[in-house]
Design an enzyme around this catalytic site. Structure first.
Site, PDB file in Angstrom:
ATOM      1  N   GLY A  42       0.819  -1.203   0.000  1.00  0.00           N
ATOM      2  CA  GLY A  42       0.000   0.000   0.000  1.00  0.00           C
ATOM      3  C   GLY A  42       0.849   1.247   0.000  1.00  0.00           C
ATOM      4  N   GLY A  43       0.221   2.383   0.303  1.00  0.00           N
ATOM      5  CA  GLY A  43       0.945   3.641   0.286  1.00  0.00           C
ATOM      6  C   GLY A  43       1.997   3.745   1.373  1.00  0.00           C
TER       7      GLY A  43
ATOM      8  N   ASP B  93     -10.627   7.763   6.121  1.00  0.00           N
ATOM      9  CA  ASP B  93     -10.241   7.196   4.817  1.00  0.00           C
ATOM     10  C   ASP B  93     -11.185   6.048   4.448  1.00  0.00           C
ATOM     11  OD1 ASP B  93      -8.753   7.128   2.505  1.00  0.00           O
ATOM     12  OD2 ASP B  93      -7.207   5.815   3.306  1.00  0.00           O
TER      13      ASP B  93
ATOM     14  N   VAL C   5       2.244  -5.881   3.305  1.00  0.00           N
ATOM     15  CA  VAL C   5       1.512  -6.844   4.127  1.00  0.00           C
ATOM     16  C   VAL C   5       1.936  -8.256   3.744  1.00  0.00           C
ATOM     17  CG1 VAL C   5      -0.760  -7.662   4.846  1.00  0.00           C
ATOM     18  CG2 VAL C   5      -0.430  -5.249   4.285  1.00  0.00           C
TER      19      VAL C   5
END
Length: 525
Positions: A22-23, A137, A27
């Site tokens: 992700g940003g 978010d 993971v």
């Protein structure tokens, strides 16, 4: 980050596989050898681990998750640090995000199907808001659905606590789902999450988002145009995209998308109640992706007589025709929206010459006004100079005739008239060039696109530089900074003006070993 698959961290977590990136984090799926369960390890990315801002945000996510214990919020197990690795240990969701599931659909969800997803999400957000925590978010990518049909809310990485709910940067969040107050960097609350949840509901019922940047009248990156729409554009009618949406559901969505937060619903439960028409529409647990082979939480079905083969083929034909009609409808709607956006941009461009002429006339008027204001001061200065010359000539003449030299009176210098400085005109901007503005208090400029390169300068907030190249991952930008020399600045420190994708990709040579920085320093990347 080095390959962690097959390693055992802290003699407890055996890393089995890579899940995604992700940003902020990567993971991995792992096995907790002490609990004997499968968990997810969320590692802070190596290029961000040295930045105190991102590390503080990562630790805050751990504190938030530790506070929230709810069946529809991803379960938190712990926060670990070892060998410069920082990672969260959370529940592993054996499924995928709502974003991926919606992308595979040929037609949108019905209202009853959308309510089956919104009900657990609203319950989770209501619990978080009661604890004084706001997600900030909410979007389909952060709503996970496992193979049993359980819905959980994930990624509280930028969540805000009630006592410190001011957003410090306008880049925090996803522009397509950000509320106007979040775009402005103002204080957020539960109604900020309601706004994002309304956009998510709009997307479930139409397979489109209300704000895509096509209605904006400004130029710039797509994210900037979307932020402009979030602040100023009126959301379109959901029934324009999907006429099957009930009127009360459309009114609920548009109320939750009000620009002024005091006009929105006071809580997520009130928003859900309006969508369900006061509970008259019950959630439908049979979701369309159950056909993909995933076991869903569906009620037990009764054994029915076998359907004739002709009837089965007829049902399949009707299904295909319905999907085709939806595809044609979506294509027609997108073409109409594109034409409307193009017409709006043409109108905006047509008014530009008039605005430029008006600006030039105003600047000329200001210039001559300043000139007229300066004339009296100039006359006074000339008169004082002439007086000094006359006094000096008289004193010289008297001294030449033998007159005892008298001490000439000291003449005070004439006051110098201060001419008002005109407001400096803005620096001319090349419309084809791409610029970067420093957003943080300070930003380190390095000789290469990584923190291992030495710092060659430090830029202050508000400084503007021309961007000439970008790194392969588009996370560093090369700028003109010191007497024609160039340097590299990290993406989180600047705001880009222009089309970033038009920049060439530059791959500089690695720095020599003696230049590799072993300790972090400075206030910015």
């Amino acid at each position: 980050m080095e390959d962690l698959i097959g390693q055992t961290l802290l003699d407890r977590y055996y890393v089995e596989d890579f899940v995604g990136r992700g940003g902020m984090a990567e993971v991995y799926r792992a096995r907790d050898l002490r609990r004997r369960i499968t968990v997810a390890l969320k590692f802070l990315r190596e290029d961000m681990a040295e930045d105190e801002v991102f590390l503080r945000r990562f630790r805050r996510e751990a504190r938030v998750l530790e506070t929230l214990q709810h069946p529809n919020i991803v379960r938190y197990y712990g926060f670990e640090e070892t060998d410069n690795l920082h990672f969260l240990v959370v529940e592993f969701i054996d499924g995928e995000g709502l974003r991926k599931k919606l992308s595979r659909l040929a037609r949108p969800l019905t209202l009853a199907q959308a309510l089956a997803i919104l009900e657990p999400v609203c319950n989770a957000l209501h619990y978080a808001h009661a604890e004084g925590i706001y997600h900030c978010d909410i979007k389909p990518a952060n709503i996970m659905i496992d193979r049993t049909g359980r819905v959980v809310v994930a990624d509280f990485g930028i969540a805000k606590l009630a006592e410190s709910a001011t957003v410090t940067s306008s880049t925090t969040g996803t522009p397509a789902y950000m509320a106007p107050e979040q775009c402005r960097g103002q204080k957020v609350d539960a109604r900020t999450d309601i706004y994002a949840l309304a956009i998510t509901t709009f997307e479930m019922l139409t397979l489109d988002r209300p704000f895509t940047g096509e209605m904006a009248t400004i130029q710039g990156a797509v994210s900037e145009r979307i932020r402009w729409e979030q602040l100023k554009a009126t959301p379109p009618s959901p029934r324009k995209y999907n006429p099957e949406i009930p009127e009360w559901a459309e009114q609920a969505i548009l109320k939750a998308l009000e620009k002024q937060r005091n006009r929105r619903f006071p809580s997520v439960l009130a928003f859900y109640d309006a969508l369900s028409n006061g509970g008259k529409v019950t959630p439908d647990p049979v979701l369309p992706w159950a056909e993909e082979g995933e076991p869903e939480a569906t009620p037990p079905t009764l054994v029915e007589p076998a359907t004739p083969q002709g009837a089965t083929r007829q049902g399949q034909w009707e299904q295909r025709m319905t999907d085709a009609i939806w595809a044609v409808r979506r294509a027609w709607r997108r073409a109409a929206d594109a034409c409307a956006a193009a017409a709006q941009r043409v109108r905006a461009l047509a008014t530009r010459p008039a605005r430029r002429v008006a600006t030039a006339a105003r600047r000329a008027s200001d210039f001559w006004t300043e000139r007229r204001a300066a004339k009296p001061a100039l006359v006074y200065a000339l008169a004082a100079a002439v007086a000094v010359l006359i006094v000096g000539a008289a004193a010289w003449a008297l001294a030449g005739k033998g007159t005892p030299a008298a001490t000439a009176p000291t003449v005070a210098p004439a006051p110098t008239a201060t001419r008002p400085s005109p407001t400096p005109a803005p620096t001319p901007v090349d419309e084809n060039a791409i610029y970067a503005t420093i957003e943080t208090e300070k930003a380190n400029i390095r000789s290469g696109p990584a923190t291992v390169y030495p710092i060659i300068s430090v830029a202050e907030k508000g400084q503007r530089f021309q961007v000439i190249a970008r790194s392969p991952k588009s996370d560093w930008f090369e700028i003109c900074c010191i007497q024609g020399k160039s340097g590299w600045v990290y993406q989180d420190r600047v705001k880009i003006w222009g089309d970033m994708n038009a920049l060439p990709i530059s791959t500089p040579t690695p720095p020599p070993p003696q230049q590799i920085r072993t300790t972090s320093g400075g206030t910015g990347r």
